[in-house]
Write a protein that holds these residues in place. Structure first.
Motif, PDB file in Angstrom:
ATOM      1  N   LEU A  15      -5.507  -6.369   7.088  1.00  0.00           N
ATOM      2  CA  LEU A  15      -6.712  -6.050   6.333  1.00  0.00           C
ATOM      3  C   LEU A  15      -6.778  -6.800   5.011  1.00  0.00           C
ATOM      4  O   LEU A  15      -7.826  -6.862   4.379  1.00  0.00           O
ATOM      5  N   THR A  16      -5.624  -7.339   4.569  1.00  0.00           N
ATOM      6  CA  THR A  16      -5.575  -7.944   3.251  1.00  0.00           C
ATOM      7  C   THR A  16      -6.598  -9.063   3.134  1.00  0.00           C
ATOM      8  O   THR A  16      -6.652  -9.964   3.964  1.00  0.00           O
ATOM      9  N   ARG A  17      -7.416  -8.993   2.080  1.00  0.00           N
ATOM     10  CA  ARG A  17      -8.509  -9.943   1.963  1.00  0.00           C
ATOM     11  C   ARG A  17      -8.128 -11.201   1.211  1.00  0.00           C
ATOM     12  O   ARG A  17      -8.612 -12.284   1.485  1.00  0.00           O
ATOM     13  N   ILE A  18      -7.276 -11.054   0.236  1.00  0.00           N
ATOM     14  CA  ILE A  18      -7.017 -12.192  -0.645  1.00  0.00           C
ATOM     15  C   ILE A  18      -5.619 -12.031  -1.232  1.00  0.00           C
ATOM     16  O   ILE A  18      -5.146 -10.916  -1.437  1.00  0.00           O
ATOM     17  N   ASP A  19      -4.920 -13.129  -1.456  1.00  0.00           N
ATOM     18  CA  ASP A  19      -3.609 -13.047  -2.096  1.00  0.00           C
ATOM     19  C   ASP A  19      -3.471 -14.216  -3.052  1.00  0.00           C
ATOM     20  O   ASP A  19      -3.068 -15.303  -2.685  1.00  0.00           O
ATOM     21  N   GLN A  20      -3.835 -13.987  -4.299  1.00  0.00           N
ATOM     22  CA  GLN A  20      -3.810 -15.092  -5.248  1.00  0.00           C
ATOM     23  C   GLN A  20      -2.402 -15.420  -5.704  1.00  0.00           C
ATOM     24  O   GLN A  20      -2.159 -16.478  -6.257  1.00  0.00           O
ATOM     25  N   GLN A  39       1.950   1.823  -3.475  1.00  0.00           N
ATOM     26  CA  GLN A  39       0.838   2.369  -4.254  1.00  0.00           C
ATOM     27  C   GLN A  39       0.768   3.878  -4.097  1.00  0.00           C
ATOM     28  O   GLN A  39       0.750   4.618  -5.084  1.00  0.00           O
ATOM     29  N   LEU A  87     -10.493  -3.515  -2.579  1.00  0.00           N
ATOM     30  CA  LEU A  87     -11.067  -4.621  -3.297  1.00  0.00           C
ATOM     31  C   LEU A  87     -12.532  -4.700  -2.898  1.00  0.00           C
ATOM     32  O   LEU A  87     -12.856  -4.810  -1.716  1.00  0.00           O
ATOM     33  N   ASN A  89       0.819  -1.204   0.000  1.00  0.00           N
ATOM     34  CA  ASN A  89       0.000   0.000   0.000  1.00  0.00           C
ATOM     35  C   ASN A  89       0.856   1.259   0.000  1.00  0.00           C
ATOM     36  O   ASN A  89       0.521   2.256  -0.629  1.00  0.00           O
ATOM     37  N   LYS A  92       2.095   6.442  -7.452  1.00  0.00           N
ATOM     38  CA  LYS A  92       1.113   7.224  -8.210  1.00  0.00           C
ATOM     39  C   LYS A  92       1.268   8.708  -7.936  1.00  0.00           C
ATOM     40  O   LYS A  92       1.400   9.505  -8.854  1.00  0.00           O
ATOM     41  N   PRO A 117      -6.032   3.709 -10.895  1.00  0.00           N
ATOM     42  CA  PRO A 117      -6.708   3.632  -9.604  1.00  0.00           C
ATOM     43  C   PRO A 117      -6.439   2.396  -8.770  1.00  0.00           C
ATOM     44  O   PRO A 117      -6.831   1.283  -9.141  1.00  0.00           O
ATOM     45  N   GLY A 118      -5.782   2.602  -7.671  1.00  0.00           N
ATOM     46  CA  GLY A 118      -5.687   1.589  -6.639  1.00  0.00           C
ATOM     47  C   GLY A 118      -5.094   0.265  -7.023  1.00  0.00           C
ATOM     48  O   GLY A 118      -5.378  -0.736  -6.385  1.00  0.00           O
ATOM     49  N   THR A 119      -4.265   0.207  -8.077  1.00  0.00           N
ATOM     50  CA  THR A 119      -3.711  -1.088  -8.455  1.00  0.00           C
ATOM     51  C   THR A 119      -2.215  -0.985  -8.681  1.00  0.00           C
ATOM     52  O   THR A 119      -1.697   0.060  -9.058  1.00  0.00           O
ATOM     53  N   LEU A 120      -1.509  -2.093  -8.425  1.00  0.00           N
ATOM     54  CA  LEU A 120      -0.059  -2.122  -8.589  1.00  0.00           C
ATOM     55  C   LEU A 120       0.327  -3.520  -9.054  1.00  0.00           C
ATOM     56  O   LEU A 120       0.013  -4.505  -8.394  1.00  0.00           O
ATOM     57  N   HIS A 143      -1.911  -5.901  -7.160  1.00  0.00           N
ATOM     58  CA  HIS A 143      -2.302  -5.546  -5.804  1.00  0.00           C
ATOM     59  C   HIS A 143      -3.305  -4.403  -5.861  1.00  0.00           C
ATOM     60  O   HIS A 143      -3.049  -3.393  -6.516  1.00  0.00           O
ATOM     61  N   CYS A 144      -4.445  -4.576  -5.199  1.00  0.00           N
ATOM     62  CA  CYS A 144      -5.463  -3.532  -5.202  1.00  0.00           C
ATOM     63  C   CYS A 144      -5.592  -2.948  -3.799  1.00  0.00           C
ATOM     64  O   CYS A 144      -5.533  -3.684  -2.812  1.00  0.00           O
ATOM     65  N   VAL A 145      -5.789  -1.635  -3.738  1.00  0.00           N
ATOM     66  CA  VAL A 145      -5.949  -1.017  -2.423  1.00  0.00           C
ATOM     67  C   VAL A 145      -7.349  -1.256  -1.878  1.00  0.00           C
ATOM     68  O   VAL A 145      -7.530  -1.629  -0.734  1.00  0.00           O
ATOM     69  N   PRO A 171      -7.115  -4.150   1.114  1.00  0.00           N
ATOM     70  CA  PRO A 171      -6.222  -4.553   0.030  1.00  0.00           C
ATOM     71  C   PRO A 171      -6.273  -6.047  -0.256  1.00  0.00           C
ATOM     72  O   PRO A 171      -6.787  -6.837   0.526  1.00  0.00           O
ATOM     73  N   GLY A 172      -5.718  -6.416  -1.374  1.00  0.00           N
ATOM     74  CA  GLY A 172      -5.635  -7.812  -1.752  1.00  0.00           C
ATOM     75  C   GLY A 172      -4.874  -7.947  -3.054  1.00  0.00           C
ATOM     76  O   GLY A 172      -4.753  -6.977  -3.811  1.00  0.00           O
ATOM     77  N   ILE A 173      -4.296  -9.127  -3.299  1.00  0.00           N
ATOM     78  CA  ILE A 173      -3.592  -9.363  -4.552  1.00  0.00           C
ATOM     79  C   ILE A 173      -4.429 -10.324  -5.387  1.00  0.00           C
ATOM     80  O   ILE A 173      -4.751 -11.421  -4.939  1.00  0.00           O
ATOM     81  N   VAL A 174      -4.812  -9.906  -6.573  1.00  0.00           N
ATOM     82  CA  VAL A 174      -5.647 -10.749  -7.420  1.00  0.00           C
ATOM     83  C   VAL A 174      -4.933 -10.963  -8.742  1.00  0.00           C
ATOM     84  O   VAL A 174      -3.978 -10.263  -9.071  1.00  0.00           O
TER      85      VAL A 174
END
Lengths: 86, 118, 232, 112, 166, 82
Positions: D98-103, D38, E141, D35, D42, E122-125, E137-139, E96-99
């Protein structure tokens, strides 16, 4: 008006510098510090542009170009090092 | 500006020397040396600065005729440029020797290297 | 404990000297005589717009030759020390693939970085920068290639050839200055041209370009020697 | 005309450094390295681009070099943060709770 | 003209453009030195890419390039405003999360540009790229169906980049 | 505009001293020391620019901050298991 805006720019830039420096000091990991290092370099480019405007010398911009290069290479070097240190 | 640069430079030299003399790890000592090196360079450039004058590079805004009255002392700058380049050479040498020492002795701690003790 | 006290005492003494220097310092308003000479005469003598470059390449050219030699020696010694120190055998770790993005990016950026280095040393007499900076940037391009692909090997012969050739030409131009003009490394063997153009200032752009190539080759060989030692 | 351009340039400069400030604030406040990157990438990219555009308005004769710096940053800045994020993920940098998912984790570790 | 010669010519042209922007101007001596340096570098790095290397030389690709940059800057501005809103709110509303996201792009430049664009918007890396999968990675999700939500990350840029680079 | 440059110089000086202290304090890990030393060098380079020495600034940025840091990390990767 223009003068005032330039001072505002400098003040905001200085705040950004201090905030990024705070992240550099707090860490916690080396990767965080490198991210802060990168941001500090980029803020320094703004500083250089401001100095060039204040002195009215376009030749200072060459140094900013070297800085852009440097921030990139520094991050890549440390990332390379980190990847191999697992 | 000159005073700021001089004070910072002197403090950096002191910090660097402190680090070089009190640390035991060779790499840390080399890092501290490079900090002190930066301090010395800053002092030298600071001495050459004159208030309200411009960089010693002539262009459209700074014609040659006005140069003596408007530029700062170029000599310390040339000196420091040389010093920086030589500085990286010596740093590389120090690092290579430290690496060699590590290979033969397996350590970078100078207190474990008897011959170097003072 | 005693050692630390000694160190602190030493630093305290040094700090005293420094503060005396700092508080006794009175800024000048005028350039001193040497600086005034350089400021006033550089354009007439050498035709270079960047006075620092003129000092490094022409007025103090012999020092620069020595500097380049010192750099060459240190690069050679680093290579020597590392070559003999390379770890024999040992389990080599599986090389980590560098990642597609960095590889593509390095192929995109390396030519641009090299051109930036060339621009910096070719324009050394007009803009800030010169042989040493440009050389360091050339070496940065080498570094980028090495980082994008750690297995990459550089042609040592090419690097060495580039280095010795540029060193030789540098000395040769210096000797030409002795023969055709006022002394060793005198830049007036070529016409001085008009101030501010690329082909002005006599031999200065040529000499600084050679220095740039030489410094770039030296740093590159240093980095390549480091990269070829095995990682543990 | 020039006065208007000057005003525009100064406004762009101020906006750019405001974005820089937001980016640095994000760098400081965000909970984990991804984060932070990020926020850092940007905001600093847009901020610096705006600063360069502002300088180009104030000093139109500098535009080639400013454009060059901008282009260079536009390519190097995201690239460097991608490489750093990848390295951080490989070294198992801690993720925020807080991370929800890590594919990427699910795919299984490093090598591609 | 073979592909290799074309790549070389494109790289040379890009380097010359770079030289001109660096401040050489159009003086003959500067152009000559620049051309010499650019030629040497282009020959030395024959595997060097340029921004234009794989760009299709059709008017449609050029138009797509222009639209791409318009879209890109709009998205950059939007992403920054969103990031500023997140950073300034005291609660720091992130999830956040990595998709992973599939991409259809094949050319190297196209994929690099796509990854860079995703990073800046927006919100992605982009964290990792592996074959046809991008790991992003999304800030923030959105809860719910991730597959549909993430597909939108890439398609906005792919639309243009596919026409430009293929 | 005249107060701008000295103010920037002061800020840089303070940051440099903090970074220098981070570099020499023994308790932090070695990569962080090296990064901090790199930061000192980087900020010194901006300081040189403010002191009207663009040549030196560029040298310090490219050589002092760039190459030196890379050399340190190269060697560090080889002596890591200490």
């Amino acid at each position: 008006m223009v003068e005032g805006l330039l001072y505002l720019t400098a003040a905001l830039g200085a705040t950004a510098f201090l905030l990024a420096l705070g992240r550099f000091i707090r860490g916690p990991s080396a990767a965080d510090r490198v991210a802060a290092f990168d941001v500090l370099t980029i803020i320094s480019i703004t500083g250089i542009v401001l100095a060039a405007l204040a002195e009215g010398r376009g030749i200072y911009l060459d140094v900013a170009l070297v800085y852009a290069l440097l921030s990139f290479l520094g991050v890549i070097t440390v990332a390379h090092y980190l990847e191999r240190s697992v | 500006m000159t005073e700021i640069a001089l004070a910072t430079g002197f403090l950096l030299i002191l910090i660097g020397l402190y680090g070089a003399l009190t640390n035991r790890n060779l790499l840390r000592m080399i890092v501290a040396f490079s900090v002190a090196n930066t301090g010395v360079n800053l002092v030298l450039v600071g001495v050459g600065y004159l208030r309200g004058r411009a960089a010693p590079i002539l262009d459209a805004t700074l014609p040659a005729a006005e140069a003596p009255a408007r530029i700062i002392d170029p000599l310390p700058q040339a000196l420091v440029l040389t010093a920086i380049v030589i500085g990286v050479g010596t740093t590389a040498l120090m690092l290579a020797y430290a690496y060699r020492l590590y290979l033969t002795r397996g350590t970078l701690d100078i207190s474990r290297l008897r011959e170097l003790k003072w | 404990m005693i050692r630390r006290a000694t160190v602190l005492l030493l630093l305290l003494g040094l700090g005293g000297v420094f503060s005396a220097l700092l508080f006794g310092y009175t800024p000048d308003d005028e350039l001193n005589r040497t600086a005034a000479y350089y400021a006033g005469q550089t354009v007439r003598d050498t035709g270079a717009a960047n006075i620092v470059t003129a000092i490094i390449v022409t007025y103090r050219g012999l020092d620069t030759l020595g500097e380049v030699t010192v750099l060459f020696l240190s690069a050679a010694i680093v290579g020597l020390v590392l070559a003999h120190g390379a770890r024999a055998g040992g389990a080599r770790r599986r090389p980590i693939p560098p990642g597609e993005l960095l590889e593509t990016g390095s192929r995109l950026l390396t030519p641009l970085i090299l051109l930036l280095g060339v621009h910096i040393f070719v324009n050394g007499h007009l803009t800030p920068g010169g042989g040493f900076q440009g050389g360091a940037i050339l070496a940065s391009a080498t570094l980028l290639l090495l980082l994008a692909n750690p297995m990459r090997r550089f042609s040592h012969r090419l690097i060495r050839l580039l280095e010795s050739l540029s060193g030789l030409l540098f000395v040769l131009i210096g000797l030409l200055g002795l023969l055709l003009a006022g002394g060793f490394l005198d830049n007036r063997i070529l016409p001085l041209g008009t101030l501010g153009e690329l082909t002005s200032a006599g031999a200065i752009p040529l000499i600084y370009s050679l220095i740039g190539l030489k410094v770039g080759a030296e740093f590159s060989s240093m980095l390549a020697a480091l990269a070829e030692t095995q990682e543990p | 005309m020039t006065a208007l351009l000057d005003l525009l340039g100064a406004a762009l400069l101020a906006a750019g450094s405001a974005f820089l400030m937001f980016g640095a604030l994000g760098l400081l406040r965000m909970p984990d390295i991804y984060n932070r990157l990020q926020a850092g990438t940007k905001a600093t990219t847009l901020g610096t681009l705006l600063v360069l555009a502002g300088a180009a308005c104030l000093r139109p004769e500098w535009w080639p070099k400013l454009l060059l710096i901008g282009l260079f940053l536009l390519f190097t800045n995201p690239l460097s943060s991608q490489v750093l994020a990848r390295a951080a993920h490989r070294t198992g940098a801690p993720r925020s709770p807080l991370t929800r998912i890590d594919q990427l984790e699910e795919r299984g570790g490093g090598g591609s | 003209m073979t592909r290799k010669a074309r790549d070389l010519a494109v790289l040379f042209a890009t380097l010359m453009l770079f030289w001109l922007l660096l401040g050489g101007g159009f003086a003959a001596d500067s152009l000559l030195v620049g051309a010499l340096a650019a030629l040497l570098i282009a020959l030395l790095f024959h595997d060097g890419l340029s921004f234009f290397t794989e760009l299709r030389p059709t008017p449609r690709a050029l138009a797509a390039g222009v639209f791409y940059y318009g879209y890109f800057f709009r998205e950059l501005l939007r992403s920054n405003l969103r990031m500023a809103a997140i950073v300034l709110s005291p609660a720091l509303p992130i999830s956040p999360g990595i998709v992973r996201v599939r991409t259809r792009l094949k050319s190297r430049m196209g994929r690099l540009m796509l990854a860079n664009s995703i990073t800046l918007t927006p919100g992605t890396l982009t964290v990792e790229i592996d074959g046809e999968w991008l790991y992003v990675h999304c800030v923030t999700l959105e809860p719910g169906d991730t597959e549909a939500a993430t597909a939108a990350i890439a398609t906005g840029f792919e639309r243009y980049l596919e026409v430009m680079y293929g | 505009m005249s107060a701008l440059l000295p103010a920037m110089g002061l800020l840089l000086s303070a940051a440099m001293l903090v970074a220098a202290l981070m570099a020499v304090r023994g308790r932090r890990s070695l990569p962080i020391s090296i990064l901090a030393a790199g930061l000192v060098s980087l900020l010194a380079s901006v300081q040189f620019l403010l002191l009207a020495a663009p040549d030196v600034a560029m040298t310090e940025a490219a050589i002092g901050s760039g190459l030196t840091t890379f050399l340190f990390f190269f060697i560090l990767a080889r002596v890591r298991h200490d």
